[in-house]
Write a protein that holds these residues in place. Structure first.
Motif, short mmCIF file in Angstrom:
data_model
loop_
_atom_site.label_atom_id
_atom_site.label_comp_id
_atom_site.label_asym_id
_atom_site.label_seq_id
_atom_site.Cartn_x
_atom_site.Cartn_y
_atom_site.Cartn_z
N ILE A 261 0.84 -1.20 0.00
CA ILE A 261 0.00 0.00 0.00
C ILE A 261 0.88 1.25 0.00
CG2 ILE A 261 -0.41 0.10 2.52
CD1 ILE A 261 -3.08 0.90 -0.15
N GLU A 262 2.01 1.19 0.68
CA GLU A 262 2.95 2.31 0.69
C GLU A 262 3.46 2.59 -0.73
OE1 GLU A 262 6.69 3.22 3.50
OE2 GLU A 262 7.09 1.65 2.03
N PHE A 263 3.77 1.51 -1.47
CA PHE A 263 4.24 1.68 -2.85
C PHE A 263 3.18 2.39 -3.69
CE2 PHE A 263 4.13 0.51 -7.28
CZ PHE A 263 5.44 0.68 -7.70
N ASN B 236 2.89 6.05 -2.63
CA ASN B 236 4.11 6.77 -3.06
C ASN B 236 4.13 6.99 -4.56
OD1 ASN B 236 5.00 6.85 -0.43
ND2 ASN B 236 6.53 5.23 -0.68
N SER B 237 3.66 5.99 -5.33
CA SER B 237 3.72 6.08 -6.79
C SER B 237 2.81 7.20 -7.32
CB SER B 237 3.33 4.74 -7.43
OG SER B 237 1.93 4.55 -7.46
N GLN B 238 1.84 7.62 -6.51
CA GLN B 238 0.92 8.68 -6.93
C GLN B 238 1.40 10.07 -6.50
OE1 GLN B 238 -3.21 7.79 -5.95
NE2 GLN B 238 -2.83 5.62 -6.28
N ASN B 239 2.49 10.11 -5.72
CA ASN B 239 3.06 11.37 -5.27
C ASN B 239 4.13 11.77 -6.29
OD1 ASN B 239 5.16 13.04 -4.08
ND2 ASN B 239 4.11 12.75 -2.13
N PRO B 240 3.90 12.87 -7.05
CA PRO B 240 4.82 13.23 -8.13
C PRO B 240 6.29 13.33 -7.71
CG PRO B 240 2.86 14.59 -8.24
CD PRO B 240 2.77 13.79 -6.96
N ARG C 93 6.55 4.07 -11.43
CA ARG C 93 5.43 4.29 -12.36
C ARG C 93 4.17 4.44 -11.51
NH1 ARG C 93 5.16 -0.49 -16.41
NH2 ARG C 93 2.97 0.08 -16.49
N PRO C 94 3.35 5.45 -11.80
CA PRO C 94 2.14 5.62 -11.01
C PRO C 94 1.21 4.42 -11.14
CG PRO C 94 2.51 7.52 -12.45
CD PRO C 94 3.50 6.48 -12.84
N GLY C 95 0.69 3.98 -10.01
CA GLY C 95 -0.24 2.86 -10.00
C GLY C 95 -1.37 3.13 -9.04
#
Length: 184
Positions: free
Chosen positions: A38-40, A43-47, A56-58
């Motif tokens: 969930i952290e990944f 984090n992936s959505q934080n530019p 890669r955003p997920g």
């Protein structure tokens, strides 16, 4: 912390396995893995973090995508009303679904697939999912729209199914039967 190097890519045999149920209560190791997942996704959505760690955003991740054949998923997505659906779940299972279907007009993508795969992926418009939260509580989630699509995508991973398995092979852009388009 998980990064893109931890995400296995299509062709890896774990992605085609049916993942095993997580014994409950979960082990400390399974809890740690799910927290990392969930952290990944968050984090992936934080530019800034995504750029710094080359993520890669997920909006979802399933344990098989990090090489662990266990029934665990992490989802962090908002619906069209900006309501956040942020869940780290053990043993999620679709217990009911609508007859009506939907599909993302933009198609679907996957952190384990490094290429664009054009085509519509038919999904149920509404689903009910039963699962156990990371805190050990039994959940029953009624989902529609983008959250329903994301949950189906991630639960497919637990069953060895890739999103493109659902695409009409002869005509990828054929409108799926009994389906309403969903704009993201």
């Amino acid at each position: 912390m998980l990064t893109m190097k931890d995400i296995i890519r299509e062709g890896h045999p774990v992605l085609r396995e049916v993942a095993k149920e997580v014994p409950l209560p979960p082990s400390e190791e399974d809890i740690h893995t799910l927290k990392s997942m969930i952290e990944f996704v968050i984090n992936s959505q934080n530019p800034e973090l995504a750029a710094h760690y080359q993520l890669r955003p997920g909006i979802g991740l399933a344990a098989p995508q990090i090489g662990i054949s266990k029934r665990m998923i992490a989802v962090h997505v908002t619906d069209h009303d900006d309501k956040l659906y942020s869940y780290a779940l053990f043993n999620p299972k679709i217990i009911s679904h609508s007859v009506e279907r939907t599909y993302l007009t933009s198609g679907e993508g996957c952190l384990s697939v490094d290429r664009s795969v054009p085509g519509y992926v038919p999904r149920y418009a509404r689903i009910t999912v039963k699962a156990t939260s990371i805190n050990g509580e039994e959940l029953k989630l009624r989902l529609k729209g983008l959250p329903a699509i994301v949950f189906q995508h991630e639960i497919d991973h637990l069953n060895g199914i890739m999103f493109y398995d659902h695409i009409n092979q002869t005509n990828p852009l054929a409108i799926p039967e009994n389906a309403m388009p969903f704009e993201r």
